[in-house]
Design a protein around this motif. Sequence first.
Motif, mmCIF file in Angstrom:
data_model
loop_
_atom_site.group_PDB
_atom_site.id
_atom_site.type_symbol
_atom_site.label_atom_id
_atom_site.label_comp_id
_atom_site.label_asym_id
_atom_site.label_seq_id
_atom_site.Cartn_x
_atom_site.Cartn_y
_atom_site.Cartn_z
ATOM 1 N N LEU A 250 69.213 34.854 43.457
ATOM 2 C CA LEU A 250 67.899 35.434 43.734
ATOM 3 C C LEU A 250 67.805 35.903 45.187
ATOM 4 O O LEU A 250 67.384 37.031 45.460
ATOM 5 C CB LEU A 250 66.816 34.396 43.443
ATOM 6 N N HIS B 4 67.723 40.034 46.137
ATOM 7 C CA HIS B 4 66.506 40.586 46.741
ATOM 8 C C HIS B 4 66.480 40.299 48.245
ATOM 9 O O HIS B 4 65.412 40.066 48.812
ATOM 10 C CB HIS B 4 65.266 39.981 46.072
ATOM 11 N N ARG C 137 64.153 42.516 50.525
ATOM 12 C CA ARG C 137 62.740 42.320 50.186
ATOM 13 C C ARG C 137 62.262 40.941 50.620
ATOM 14 O O ARG C 137 61.156 40.808 51.167
ATOM 15 C CB ARG C 137 62.548 42.502 48.690
ATOM 16 N N LEU D 88 57.690 37.537 43.614
ATOM 17 C CA LEU D 88 58.805 37.912 42.747
ATOM 18 C C LEU D 88 58.538 37.487 41.308
ATOM 19 O O LEU D 88 58.904 38.186 40.360
ATOM 20 C CB LEU D 88 60.105 37.283 43.253
ATOM 21 N N SER E 160 56.120 39.876 39.652
ATOM 22 C CA SER E 160 56.744 41.144 39.260
ATOM 23 C C SER E 160 57.769 40.965 38.145
ATOM 24 O O SER E 160 58.415 41.937 37.722
ATOM 25 C CB SER E 160 57.424 41.786 40.476
ATOM 26 N N GLY E 161 57.936 39.739 37.663
ATOM 27 C CA GLY E 161 58.846 39.478 36.563
ATOM 28 C C GLY E 161 60.305 39.404 36.954
ATOM 29 O O GLY E 161 61.181 39.370 36.085
ATOM 30 N N GLU E 162 60.587 39.324 38.252
ATOM 31 C CA GLU E 162 61.981 39.310 38.693
ATOM 32 C C GLU E 162 62.549 37.899 38.826
ATOM 33 O O GLU E 162 63.737 37.738 39.099
ATOM 34 C CB GLU E 162 62.082 40.050 40.044
ATOM 35 N N VAL E 163 61.704 36.915 38.659
ATOM 36 C CA VAL E 163 62.158 35.525 38.679
ATOM 37 C C VAL E 163 61.240 34.728 37.762
ATOM 38 O O VAL E 163 60.051 35.011 37.659
ATOM 39 C CB VAL E 163 62.147 34.958 40.114
ATOM 40 N N GLU E 164 61.809 33.747 37.065
ATOM 41 C CA GLU E 164 61.024 32.936 36.136
ATOM 42 C C GLU E 164 60.182 31.923 36.903
ATOM 43 O O GLU E 164 60.572 31.439 37.970
ATOM 44 C CB GLU E 164 61.954 32.211 35.168
#
Length: 284
Positions: free
Chosen positions: A14, A18, A21, A108, A111-115
């Motif tokens: 992760l 990213h 960002r 994050l 935005s659905g990029e990490v659970e």
Amino acid sequence: MALTTEESGRLVGLLAMHAERVVQRWAEIVAASLRGRLSQAELRLQVQDLHRSMIDAGAEGLADIQSESAGELRAALAELSRGWARQGFSATETAVGLYALKDVLIELADSGEVELRDVITFSGLVDRMGLFTFETYVQTREGLIADQAEQLLELSTPVVKIWDGVVAVPLVGTLDSARAQVVMERLLQTLVDTGSPHAIIDITGVPAVDTQVAQHILKTVVAARLMGADCIISGIRPQIAQTIVALGIEFGDIATKASLADALRHVLRITGVDAARRQPRRDA
């Protein structure tokens, strides 16, 4: 709770995926809380250092903040907290500097990029990092306070050279054991440096004299005598004189005077120096 090998791997992935960002938002959030007290460039470098240290530690298996693999990460956290403590940042500001990473992880997740479960797991690690940072911050601040207290103690106990052969120690405030030790050391060193045979200990600024304070003064006088110097105690006000009598404190053959001026006149007399008196001018 320590991270498992799988969780540690997901954290590394992760942060690496990213990286730009995470670093950018992390620095922005911290900068907002500091209100310009730290330059954006310097802050970004510190955040990048922490970010890189987390990735390196996670790559080796970040089981816990106290694990061997987290040594570089602990060093980075310690450097950050010590630096901010010395710069005058508060404990809250230091904590926000680290906990801002949680806000980045939440963004994050939104935005659905990490659970979400990973966010909760990683937040636990950030909390442990925060505790480590806070402990280091407190130790650093305590060290700074102790150093400043020592410096103030030295400044509050000056030894003044009145003239050749005479030095004075004007005491102001409470005389406790620590300060009494400093007074004795500085007086004895000054006697050695100047070769002065006379010393005046002025207690005009000491609010009260009890048995403990009197003992400290007597020890200082005895130490000075062992160095070959004669001591005079000045500043014996009526209230202090009554207290000394009531407590049964004996100064023995130590000369005591009501004021510093009286002590100076006493030294002039025993040294055989005559005070020059201004005579009125006569017209020719």
